[in-house]
Design a protein around this motif. Structure first.
Motif, PDB file in Angstrom:
ATOM      1  N   LEU A   1     -19.770  51.984  45.009  1.00 43.38           N
ATOM      2  CA  LEU A   1     -20.525  53.230  44.825  1.00 43.38           C
ATOM      3  C   LEU A   1     -20.297  53.857  43.451  1.00 43.38           C
ATOM      4  CD1 LEU A   1     -22.598  54.990  46.165  1.00 43.38           C
ATOM      5  CD2 LEU A   1     -20.748  56.325  47.187  1.00 43.38           C
ATOM      6  N   PRO A   2     -19.065  53.907  42.926  1.00 40.43           N
ATOM      7  CA  PRO A   2     -18.895  54.437  41.566  1.00 40.43           C
ATOM      8  C   PRO A   2     -19.614  53.608  40.501  1.00 40.43           C
ATOM      9  CG  PRO A   2     -16.791  54.387  42.722  1.00 40.43           C
ATOM     10  CD  PRO A   2     -17.760  53.616  43.555  1.00 40.43           C
ATOM     11  N   ARG A   3     -19.977  52.402  40.851  1.00 35.12           N
ATOM     12  CA  ARG A   3     -20.720  51.522  39.939  1.00 35.12           C
ATOM     13  C   ARG A   3     -22.226  51.556  40.207  1.00 35.12           C
ATOM     14  NH1 ARG A   3     -15.638  49.954  40.504  1.00 35.12           N
ATOM     15  NH2 ARG A   3     -14.588  48.971  38.710  1.00 35.12           N
ATOM     16  N   GLY A   4     -22.644  52.535  40.995  1.00 34.35           N
ATOM     17  CA  GLY A   4     -24.073  52.761  41.210  1.00 34.35           C
ATOM     18  C   GLY A   4     -24.720  51.795  42.180  1.00 34.35           C
ATOM     19  N   ILE A   5     -23.923  51.190  43.087  1.00 29.98           N
ATOM     20  CA  ILE A   5     -24.455  50.233  44.054  1.00 29.98           C
ATOM     21  C   ILE A   5     -24.135  50.705  45.465  1.00 29.98           C
ATOM     22  CG2 ILE A   5     -24.358  47.859  44.916  1.00 29.98           C
ATOM     23  CD1 ILE A   5     -23.564  46.965  42.110  1.00 29.98           C
ATOM     24  N   ILE A   6     -25.155  50.785  46.301  1.00 28.62           N
ATOM     25  CA  ILE A   6     -24.982  51.105  47.713  1.00 28.62           C
ATOM     26  C   ILE A   6     -24.838  49.798  48.487  1.00 28.62           C
ATOM     27  CG2 ILE A   6     -26.120  52.052  49.778  1.00 28.62           C
ATOM     28  CD1 ILE A   6     -27.502  54.063  47.919  1.00 28.62           C
ATOM     29  N   LEU A   7     -23.799  49.714  49.290  1.00 30.42           N
ATOM     30  CA  LEU A   7     -23.589  48.546  50.147  1.00 30.42           C
ATOM     31  C   LEU A   7     -24.343  48.780  51.453  1.00 30.42           C
ATOM     32  CD1 LEU A   7     -22.135  45.830  50.656  1.00 30.42           C
ATOM     33  CD2 LEU A   7     -20.240  47.164  51.626  1.00 30.42           C
ATOM     34  N   VAL A   8     -25.476  48.116  51.599  1.00 30.72           N
ATOM     35  CA  VAL A   8     -26.345  48.310  52.772  1.00 30.72           C
ATOM     36  C   VAL A   8     -25.801  47.535  53.964  1.00 30.72           C
ATOM     37  CG1 VAL A   8     -28.685  48.014  53.661  1.00 30.72           C
ATOM     38  CG2 VAL A   8     -28.319  48.669  51.263  1.00 30.72           C
ATOM     39  N   ASP A   9     -25.588  46.244  53.771  1.00 30.58           N
ATOM     40  CA  ASP A   9     -24.980  45.397  54.798  1.00 30.58           C
ATOM     41  C   ASP A   9     -24.474  44.122  54.142  1.00 30.58           C
ATOM     42  OD1 ASP A   9     -27.201  43.546  54.652  1.00 30.58           O
ATOM     43  OD2 ASP A   9     -28.304  44.749  56.093  1.00 30.58           O
ATOM     44  N   PHE A  10     -23.746  43.316  54.912  1.00 31.07           N
ATOM     45  CA  PHE A  10     -23.219  42.073  54.363  1.00 31.07           C
ATOM     46  C   PHE A  10     -22.828  41.137  55.500  1.00 31.07           C
ATOM     47  CE2 PHE A  10     -19.734  45.079  54.728  1.00 31.07           C
ATOM     48  CZ  PHE A  10     -18.697  44.354  55.293  1.00 31.07           C
ATOM     49  N   LYS A  11     -22.704  39.855  55.159  1.00 35.22           N
ATOM     50  CA  LYS A  11     -22.328  38.816  56.113  1.00 35.22           C
ATOM     51  C   LYS A  11     -21.028  38.171  55.643  1.00 35.22           C
ATOM     52  CE  LYS A  11     -23.748  34.706  55.673  1.00 35.22           C
ATOM     53  NZ  LYS A  11     -24.488  33.465  55.450  1.00 35.22           N
ATOM     54  N   LEU A  12     -20.118  37.962  56.578  1.00 32.07           N
ATOM     55  CA  LEU A  12     -18.848  37.311  56.278  1.00 32.07           C
ATOM     56  C   LEU A  12     -18.668  36.070  57.141  1.00 32.07           C
ATOM     57  CD1 LEU A  12     -16.385  40.357  56.205  1.00 32.07           C
ATOM     58  CD2 LEU A  12     -17.544  39.300  54.256  1.00 32.07           C
ATOM     59  N   GLU A  13     -17.817  35.155  56.647  1.00 33.75           N
ATOM     60  CA  GLU A  13     -17.383  34.016  57.434  1.00 33.75           C
ATOM     61  C   GLU A  13     -15.862  33.957  57.387  1.00 33.75           C
ATOM     62  OE1 GLU A  13     -19.362  30.327  56.766  1.00 33.75           O
ATOM     63  OE2 GLU A  13     -21.336  31.277  56.528  1.00 33.75           O
ATOM     64  N   PHE A  14     -15.277  33.396  58.435  1.00 33.00           N
ATOM     65  CA  PHE A  14     -13.826  33.307  58.554  1.00 33.00           C
ATOM     66  C   PHE A  14     -13.428  31.889  58.926  1.00 33.00           C
ATOM     67  CE2 PHE A  14     -14.799  37.728  59.189  1.00 33.00           C
ATOM     68  CZ  PHE A  14     -13.748  38.419  58.607  1.00 33.00           C
ATOM     69  N   GLY A  15     -12.202  31.525  58.576  1.00 33.15           N
ATOM     70  CA  GLY A  15     -11.697  30.212  58.938  1.00 33.15           C
ATOM     71  C   GLY A  15     -10.182  30.203  58.967  1.00 33.15           C
ATOM     72  N   TYR A  16      -9.620  29.131  59.514  1.00 34.91           N
ATOM     73  CA  TYR A  16      -8.168  28.968  59.605  1.00 34.91           C
ATOM     74  C   TYR A  16      -7.705  27.897  58.622  1.00 34.91           C
ATOM     75  CZ  TYR A  16      -7.952  31.819  63.829  1.00 34.91           C
ATOM     76  OH  TYR A  16      -8.022  32.861  64.715  1.00 34.91           O
ATOM     77  N   ASP A  17      -6.625  28.199  57.895  1.00 35.81           N
ATOM     78  CA  ASP A  17      -6.061  27.188  57.008  1.00 35.81           C
ATOM     79  C   ASP A  17      -5.135  26.264  57.795  1.00 35.81           C
ATOM     80  OD1 ASP A  17      -3.644  28.517  57.345  1.00 35.81           O
ATOM     81  OD2 ASP A  17      -3.572  29.320  55.311  1.00 35.81           O
ATOM     82  N   SER A  18      -4.497  25.337  57.113  1.00 35.79           N
ATOM     83  CA  SER A  18      -3.685  24.323  57.792  1.00 35.79           C
ATOM     84  C   SER A  18      -2.461  24.909  58.489  1.00 35.79           C
ATOM     85  CB  SER A  18      -3.234  23.249  56.788  1.00 35.79           C
ATOM     86  OG  SER A  18      -2.489  23.829  55.729  1.00 35.79           O
ATOM     87  N   SER A  19      -2.058  26.116  58.078  1.00 33.82           N
ATOM     88  CA  SER A  19      -0.910  26.762  58.723  1.00 33.82           C
ATOM     89  C   SER A  19      -1.315  27.617  59.910  1.00 33.82           C
ATOM     90  CB  SER A  19      -0.162  27.627  57.698  1.00 33.82           C
ATOM     91  OG  SER A  19      -0.932  28.772  57.355  1.00 33.82           O
ATOM     92  N   GLY A  20      -2.628  27.676  60.186  1.00 30.12           N
ATOM     93  CA  GLY A  20      -3.112  28.464  61.310  1.00 30.12           C
ATOM     94  C   GLY A  20      -3.360  29.932  60.979  1.00 30.12           C
ATOM     95  N   LYS A  21      -3.448  30.264  59.686  1.00 31.82           N
ATOM     96  CA  LYS A  21      -3.690  31.644  59.274  1.00 31.82           C
ATOM     97  C   LYS A  21      -5.180  31.904  59.159  1.00 31.82           C
ATOM     98  CE  LYS A  21      -2.322  35.082  55.818  1.00 31.82           C
ATOM     99  NZ  LYS A  21      -1.499  35.348  54.625  1.00 31.82           N
ATOM    100  N   LEU A  22      -5.623  33.039  59.712  1.00 35.63           N
ATOM    101  CA  LEU A  22      -7.031  33.435  59.634  1.00 35.63           C
ATOM    102  C   LEU A  22      -7.322  34.011  58.256  1.00 35.63           C
ATOM    103  CD1 LEU A  22      -9.727  33.839  61.226  1.00 35.63           C
ATOM    104  CD2 LEU A  22      -8.909  36.154  61.731  1.00 35.63           C
ATOM    105  N   LEU A  23      -8.343  33.457  57.577  1.00 39.01           N
ATOM    106  CA  LEU A  23      -8.685  33.874  56.219  1.00 39.01           C
ATOM    107  C   LEU A  23     -10.165  34.234  56.118  1.00 39.01           C
ATOM    108  CD1 LEU A  23      -6.893  31.051  54.166  1.00 39.01           C
ATOM    109  CD2 LEU A  23      -6.006  33.339  54.702  1.00 39.01           C
ATOM    110  N   LEU A  24     -10.454  35.220  55.296  1.00 36.55           N
ATOM    111  CA  LEU A  24     -11.828  35.481  54.889  1.00 36.55           C
ATOM    112  C   LEU A  24     -12.269  34.330  53.997  1.00 36.55           C
ATOM    113  CD1 LEU A  24     -14.279  37.405  54.670  1.00 36.55           C
ATOM    114  CD2 LEU A  24     -13.100  38.517  52.757  1.00 36.55           C
TER     115      LEU A  24
END
Length: 240
Positions: A170-193
């Motif tokens: 927002l301070p950079r003049g951009i409104i975040l309307v919506d967004f899509k994310l994906e998630f996955g697990y690394d080899s140690s079993g940690k959840l990551l964006l």
């Protein structure tokens, strides 16, 4: 710079190709392809992939700086990310701050209506089934998630991503309307964006004019796609 010549191609998506570096690391190549409508509409725009790669690198670094673990390791000019190899969950996680797009076709919201609190939707990643929306019971029955606790964790991370992005943009003049994310697990079993955060996966509006600054310019045949992606990059990389 990593030499891709002898790398194994693991995955070719609509706009990215993923190559194996080693058992724990991949190289993501952002291509210039643009698609919409489950790939029914296609085009290429020179420099689009490089712009998304640089924008996404900055925003994923922003997530890391705010305590949100991601698969991102390194940005390599002009259009590559080195990232941790993850087992991607077959979920698309969508966070909506303003009513637009498919939300208006499915529910009686008014266009531009502010959503407070933000709406989180989860979809099943499947072009064949057109990424249908899921409730928790369906997600668990399909095996798209392992537990309700996992789904709750994903929601909490998504809400934190939303707060961090809004405060940054927002301070950079951009409104975040919506967004899509994906998630996955690394080899140690940690959840990551995982995946990316870019004008391909977010809706960005100019805070002053309401002008669209994302892939909707392609979806709606508004033109000047690359020019607006360049403007998003300029603002995101600017120091305030």
């Amino acid at each position: 710079m990593i030499n891709m010549k002898h790398m194994k191609l693991l995955y070719t998506g609509k706009a990215k190709s993923v190559y194996e570096i080693d058992s724990d690391t991949v190289l993501m190549e952002f291509r210039d392809d643009l698609t919409a409508g489950d790939g029914a509409k296609k085009d290429t725009k020179s420099k689009k992939g490089a712009l998304n790669a640089e924008i996404s690198a900055k925003l994923l670094e922003l997530m890391e700086d705010n305590g949100i673990p991601t698969h991102f390791i390194e940005y390599q000019k002009p259009n590559r990310h080195v990232a941790k190899k993850v087992e991607i969950l077959p979920l698309e996680v969508i966070c909506r701050n303003i009513a637009t797009g498919s939300l208006l076709r499915r529910y009686p919201f008014k266009a531009g209506q502010k959503l407070s609190p933000p709406i989180i939707e989860m979809g099943y990643k499947s072009d064949e089934y057109h990424d249908p929306m899921l409730n928790d019971d369906i997600a668990l029955a399909l095996g798209a998630a392992s537990s309700r606790e996992e789904l709750d964790e994903i929601r909490q991370i998504t809400l934190k991503v939303n707060r961090v992005l809004k405060d940054f943009l927002l301070p950079r003049g951009i409104i975040l309307v919506d967004f899509k994310l994906e998630f996955g697990y690394d080899s140690s079993g940690k959840l990551l964006l995982a995946d990316e955060i870019s004008p391909d996966t977010c809706r960005f509006w100019d805070a002053g004019t309401g002008e669209i600054m994302d892939k909707d310019r392609f979806r709606q045949d508004l033109g000047s796609v690359v020019e607006y992606y360049e403007e998003v990059k300029r603002r995101i990389l600017s120091q305030i």
